[in-house]
Design an enzyme around this catalytic site. Structure first.
Site, mmCIF file in Angstrom:
data_model
loop_
_atom_site.group_PDB
_atom_site.id
_atom_site.type_symbol
_atom_site.label_atom_id
_atom_site.label_comp_id
_atom_site.label_asym_id
_atom_site.label_seq_id
_atom_site.Cartn_x
_atom_site.Cartn_y
_atom_site.Cartn_z
ATOM 1 N N PHE A 209 0.849 -1.190 0.000
ATOM 2 C CA PHE A 209 0.000 0.000 0.000
ATOM 3 C C PHE A 209 0.884 1.240 0.000
ATOM 4 O O PHE A 209 2.011 1.216 0.494
ATOM 5 C CB PHE A 209 -0.906 0.008 1.243
ATOM 6 N N ALA A 210 0.348 2.334 -0.534
ATOM 7 C CA ALA A 210 1.094 3.590 -0.597
ATOM 8 C C ALA A 210 1.436 4.089 0.800
ATOM 9 O O ALA A 210 0.707 3.858 1.759
ATOM 10 C CB ALA A 210 0.266 4.636 -1.335
ATOM 11 N N HIS A 211 2.568 4.792 0.900
ATOM 12 C CA HIS A 211 3.011 5.391 2.165
ATOM 13 C C HIS A 211 3.121 6.888 1.952
ATOM 14 O O HIS A 211 3.609 7.315 0.910
ATOM 15 C CB HIS A 211 4.360 4.814 2.576
ATOM 16 N N PRO A 212 2.720 7.704 2.859
ATOM 17 C CA PRO A 212 2.073 7.387 4.141
ATOM 18 C C PRO A 212 0.557 7.427 3.996
ATOM 19 O O PRO A 212 -0.013 8.463 3.667
ATOM 20 C CB PRO A 212 2.558 8.497 5.063
ATOM 21 N N GLU B 181 -2.112 1.485 4.573
ATOM 22 C CA GLU B 181 -0.925 0.635 4.655
ATOM 23 C C GLU B 181 -0.928 -0.213 5.927
ATOM 24 O O GLU B 181 -0.239 -1.229 5.999
ATOM 25 C CB GLU B 181 0.359 1.441 4.527
#
Length: 121
Positions: A93-96, A100
């Site tokens: 999943f993308a951060h931030p 996630e």
């Protein structure tokens, strides 16, 4: 009703599963363990999921925390698609982001309960 932090829920709760006689595995994750929550300093709340003991389906999800509705939508989509919980455990999943935390949550699902072997002759 709106709360602060937001509350989102989809599927079964632990109580509903128990009343229906459904055996589940439960995983919980405090929001303070989610990197997106740490990065934005919005650490209040938790995520919780119920997974079927026999088939690894996601049966329910609850979250209290920032962006709970959007995170719930990702889990609901997985539920509608019939994905096993391991697909979210293994996802990047993308951060931030708050989403996630789903990888950590679903990685924490306990293994299936041991079933006694039948001695059929």
């Amino acid at each position: 009703m709106f709360t602060d932090p937001p509350l989102a829920h989809v599927g079964l709760s632990e109580g509903e599963a128990e009343r229906q006689g459904i055996i589940t595995r439960v995983a919980r994750l405090p929001m303070e363990s989610v990197l997106g929550a740490q990065a934005t300093d919005r650490r209040q709340g938790f995520m919780k999921t119920l997974v079927g003991d026999g088939d690894d389906r996601i049966l329910g999800f609850t979250m209290i925390g920032a962006d709970a509705g959007e995170v719930m939508a990702a889990v609901q989509t997985a539920m509608l698609a019939g994905l096993s919980y391991s697909k979210l455990a293994d996802a990047d999943f993308a951060h931030p982001t708050m989403a996630e935390g789903l990888s950590s949550l679903f990685s924490g699902v306990p293994p299936r309960a041991a079933r006694p072997e039948s001695n059929a002759a």
